[in-house]
Design a protein around this motif. Structure first.
Motif, PDB file in Angstrom:
ATOM      1  N   ARG A  31      38.913 -12.390 -80.606  1.00  0.00           N
ATOM      2  CA  ARG A  31      38.737 -13.838 -80.544  1.00  0.00           C
ATOM      3  C   ARG A  31      38.446 -14.470 -81.897  1.00  0.00           C
ATOM      4  NH1 ARG A  31      34.732 -13.992 -75.236  1.00  0.00           N
ATOM      5  NH2 ARG A  31      36.265 -13.239 -73.707  1.00  0.00           N
ATOM      6  N   VAL A  32      37.637 -13.780 -82.704  1.00  0.00           N
ATOM      7  CA  VAL A  32      37.185 -14.363 -83.977  1.00  0.00           C
ATOM      8  C   VAL A  32      37.975 -13.832 -85.168  1.00  0.00           C
ATOM      9  CG1 VAL A  32      35.198 -14.698 -85.506  1.00  0.00           C
ATOM     10  CG2 VAL A  32      34.864 -14.646 -83.011  1.00  0.00           C
ATOM     11  N   PHE A  33      38.258 -12.518 -85.174  1.00  0.00           N
ATOM     12  CA  PHE A  33      38.836 -11.893 -86.366  1.00  0.00           C
ATOM     13  C   PHE A  33      40.289 -11.472 -86.196  1.00  0.00           C
ATOM     14  CE2 PHE A  33      34.247 -11.184 -86.509  1.00  0.00           C
ATOM     15  CZ  PHE A  33      33.949 -11.703 -87.765  1.00  0.00           C
ATOM     16  N   SER A  34      40.883 -11.784 -85.064  1.00  0.00           N
ATOM     17  CA  SER A  34      42.304 -11.479 -84.797  1.00  0.00           C
ATOM     18  C   SER A  34      42.611  -9.992 -84.988  1.00  0.00           C
ATOM     19  CB  SER A  34      43.213 -12.327 -85.700  1.00  0.00           C
ATOM     20  OG  SER A  34      42.994 -13.693 -85.478  1.00  0.00           O
ATOM     21  N   LEU A  35      41.675  -9.145 -84.583  1.00  0.00           N
ATOM     22  CA  LEU A  35      41.864  -7.695 -84.655  1.00  0.00           C
ATOM     23  C   LEU A  35      41.999  -7.149 -83.240  1.00  0.00           C
ATOM     24  CD1 LEU A  35      39.099  -6.756 -87.270  1.00  0.00           C
ATOM     25  CD2 LEU A  35      41.555  -6.658 -87.660  1.00  0.00           C
ATOM     26  N   MET A  36      43.089  -6.421 -82.988  1.00  0.00           N
ATOM     27  CA  MET A  36      43.270  -5.817 -81.671  1.00  0.00           C
ATOM     28  C   MET A  36      42.440  -4.530 -81.583  1.00  0.00           C
ATOM     29  SD  MET A  36      45.098  -7.785 -79.890  1.00  0.00           S
ATOM     30  CE  MET A  36      45.469  -6.681 -78.522  1.00  0.00           C
ATOM     31  N   PRO A  37      41.540  -4.424 -80.613  1.00  0.00           N
ATOM     32  CA  PRO A  37      40.760  -3.190 -80.480  1.00  0.00           C
ATOM     33  C   PRO A  37      41.673  -1.990 -80.253  1.00  0.00           C
ATOM     34  CG  PRO A  37      39.831  -4.941 -79.105  1.00  0.00           C
ATOM     35  CD  PRO A  37      41.161  -5.436 -79.600  1.00  0.00           C
TER      36      PRO A  37
END
Length: 688
Positions: free
Chosen positions: A445-451
């Motif tokens: 949501r905040v850092f545009s990183l896919m887990p």
């Protein structure tokens, strides 16, 4: 006539002298300026050949600005001089300026020739300027240079470098007489794009065409085999190298070592290393890094000491391997000694070296020293920040890790997946479920990183330890990717902790499908059965292991005393000081019982007598290592232990009391977490 001859003779003589000095090579900037002045005095400002020689000499002396000054004084430079400038700029790594001179040449209405294109296209490739390269390709076609092998190879290199492999392959197919450089360019393009299988297949096609590859292309293809883990192709290339006579080349041998190491074949890597006639520091470093990569830190250190005996000075990569080995073994003193072999400023100026030193201190439990190195680092990239955040997390400094992450955000350093693994591990360390959920959700949501699957594994571990097994199981079922052994193992660990046998059996079935050879999965379920007194089920599992030839991984612990690493196995009596170690352990057990210690035998695998159970757990490898540390290390020395398996509940409770009774600080790192025992308490907060 005589007067005219007398006037012209000195001029011819001076020109010849100037040409000779330029051909011999100018040795200094003073000689260059003197030659340039001589050319101007002789009125040879329009002599293209002499100007070309002056420009080349200026480039050779590294005087780029002076070269530009000379060129811009030429009234009407021709294509020959423009080519000299473009080639010189490319050779000097001034790629942007090389393209500028090409554009200036086109403004002057000069048409490039086959000497222009290879260099200007190389500049475009290094700048990743696909647009200019495509325009040049159009002009190449119009002027009829598309049959020139050197021009085509340069186009091929450009497209491959820019990742446009379809166009690169089309250019490659159109080359009538493909040379080794052409093959190397297209193979390198595939490797650069991560298409390693295609690169290996192209190499095989190269050999089928009867071409003889050079050392460079062999090195590139071996790197592709290493990335694929394709040891069969690597061995085939190895045989070809030996048969063709280039198998003894130091670069090829080093690449073979790297390939075998990354494929997990350290014996073959060691065989190549031993057969090398000449070993440079890169070869030594590749072997050391290979042992580290394959979980053989002690062998890495043995090789490092051999390297030292042969007076080979370690480089950055060898030092990183040594510090990683010390970190794996908890060998703090040895790590500090090794780091003293390189000037401390190199650690502070080189982020790779600095990170390895921080990691070594953190994994040895000396977070204060790790923090001091971090504060002195002159360049802190994201990897450096991550190493400190992870170090703080594993040492139980959870709030400090969260605070440091706040600084990362304020400084505008964009976190990556490793940053969040450190934060999630910190949450797991302290059972902070809500904070863990918040960090996990903020990734996307905040850092545009896919887990990734690793982040899901951290969350499953966190939820499982907190007893939220249903939520952990639901998270696995809703993951956007297939759960791996780490994820199911985390759930199984939670089931063990909270004695949920039914869900544990489900997790184990998944683990057996993923890694049927791993004895740890069977042992963990056996522990659950034993805790619930399901002795028949535990026995059946034991029989299944025996039937399939699966053996339990023996517990092994390492500790360092006086710069030497000592290894202990459960019930081991091979150490020279075994008699004293066991006597000390028996003495400790009496003191522990007097202090109220009761052995925790719930997790002994089989239904045996209580006294036999207590004897079985009394000589676990970590207890032997601690007893050795107590009789061998100075009283103020922190005892550091590294174990290859999880520390069992009984050992954890026993070590807490040993720390209290003896007044010794004890640091234990296992596969699960970091434990720092001080005055009868543990940094893990007993969050099991």
């Amino acid at each position: 006539m005589t007067v005219i001859t007398n006037i012209r003779s000195p001029s011819i003589s001076n020109v010849l002298k100037l040409k000779k000095s330029l051909l011999d090579g100018l040795k200094s900037f003073w000689h260059l300026k003197h030659a340039h002045g001589h050319l101007l005095r002789l009125g040879l400002c329009d002599d293209s050949y002499l100007l070309h020689m002056i420009l080349r000499s200026s480039f050779a002396l590294g005087k780029i600005n002076y070269t530009k000054l000379i060129f811009h004084q030429i009234k009407h430079p021709n294509i020959f001089l423009f080519n000299t400038m473009i080639r010189g700029m490319v050779s000097s790594d001034c790629f942007e300026e090389a393209t500028q001179y090409y554009k200036l040449m086109r403004i002057e209405a000069l048409l490039p020739n086959n000497f222009t294109y290879p260099f200007v296209l190389k500049a475009c490739a290094r700048l990743m300027d696909y647009q200019l390269g495509a325009k040049i390709h159009t002009l190449v076609m119009k002027l009829g240079f598309h049959y020139d092998v050197y021009v085509n190879t340069s186009l091929l290199y450009l497209y491959a470098k820019c990742g446009n492999l379809d166009d690169a392959h089309r250019v490659f197919d159109d080359i009538p007489d493909k040379n080794v450089v052409s093959w190397t360019a297209v193979i390198s393009g595939y490797i650069g794009a991560g298409q390693f299988r295609e690169a290996v297949d192209m190499f095989k096609s190269l050999l089928e065409m009867g071409s003889r590859p050079d050392c460079f292309i062999l090195v590139r293809v071996l790197s592709a085999c290493a990335q694929l883990g394709d040891v069969e192709s690597g061995e085939w290339i190895h045989r070809y190298a030996d048969e063709s006579g280039i198998g003894r080349n130091v670069f090829v041998c080093t690449s073979l070592i790297d390939m075998y190491a990354k494929c997990g074949y350290m014996e073959k890597a060691h065989s190549v290393f031993n057969e090398m006639a000449e070993k440079d520091i890169v070869s030594w470093s590749a072997m050391i890094q290979g042992y580290v990569l394959n979980g053989l830190p002690k062998k890495a250190l043995d090789l490092f000491f051999q390297m030292k005996r042969e007076n080979v000075k370690p480089d950055c990569y060898a030092m990183v391997g040594v510090l990683s080995s010390c970190a794996s073994l908890g060998a703090l003193d040895l790590g500090e000694w090794a780091s003293s072999l390189i000037d401390r400023t190199e650690f502070l100026e080189n982020p790779v070296l600095g990170t390895s030193l921080i990691d070594m201190y953190a994994k040895c439990g000396n977070m204060w020293s790790a923090w001091k190195i971090f504060k002195k680092m002159k360049e802190r990239d994201r990897v450096v920040w991550n190493s400190v955040i992870c170090g703080l997390s594993m040492n139980g400094h959870v709030e400090a890790a969260f605070t440091l992450f706040g600084q990362v955000e304020k400084l505008g350093v964009h976190p990556d997946g490793n940053t969040f693994i450190g934060l999630l591990c910190a949450c797991t360390h302290s059972g902070l479920v809500d904070e863990g959920r918040r960090y996990f959700n903020s990734m996307k949501r905040v850092f545009s990183l896919m887990p990734t699957v690793e982040h899901y594994g951290c969350m499953v571990d966190l939820l499982g330890r907190a007893g939220l097994l249903d939520e952990a199981h639901w998270l696995i079922e809703t993951m956007p990717m297939e759960a791996n052994a780490i994820v199911w193992g985390a759930l199984l660990g939670g089931c063990r902790l909270h004695r949920d046998t039914q869900l544990a059996e489900h997790a184990l079935k998944q683990l057996i499908l993923l890694e049927p050879w791993n004895s740890g999965n069977y042992v963990l379920l056996s522990n659950i059965y034993s805790t619930n007194r399901k002795w028949n089920d535990a026995e059946k599992l034991r029989q299944q292991m025996n039937k399939q030839g699966i053996r339990k991984t023996p517990g092994c612990s390492w500790t360092e005393v006086d710069g030497a690493v000592h290894e202990f196995f459960v019930g081991d009596k091979s150490h020279p000081l075994s008699d004293r170690i066991y006597a000390k352990l028996d003495e400790l057990m009496k003191e522990l019982r007097a202090a109220g210690y009761v052995p925790t035998t719930d997790f002994v695998l089989f239904d045996i007598e209580q006294e036999e159970k207590e004897h079985f757990i009394g000589y676990h490898s970590e207890k032997l290592a601690i007893a050795f540390g107590l009789i061998s290390a100075p009283s103020k020395h922190v005892i550091r232990i590294v174990k290859n398996l999880r520390v069992c509940v009984d050992c954890h409770e026993a070590i807490k009391l040993i720390s209290k009774i003896t007044g010794r600080d004890i640091v234990v790192r296992d596969t699960n977490r970091f434990h720092s025992f001080v005055e009868g308490s543990c940094s893990c907060g007993d969050y099991w």
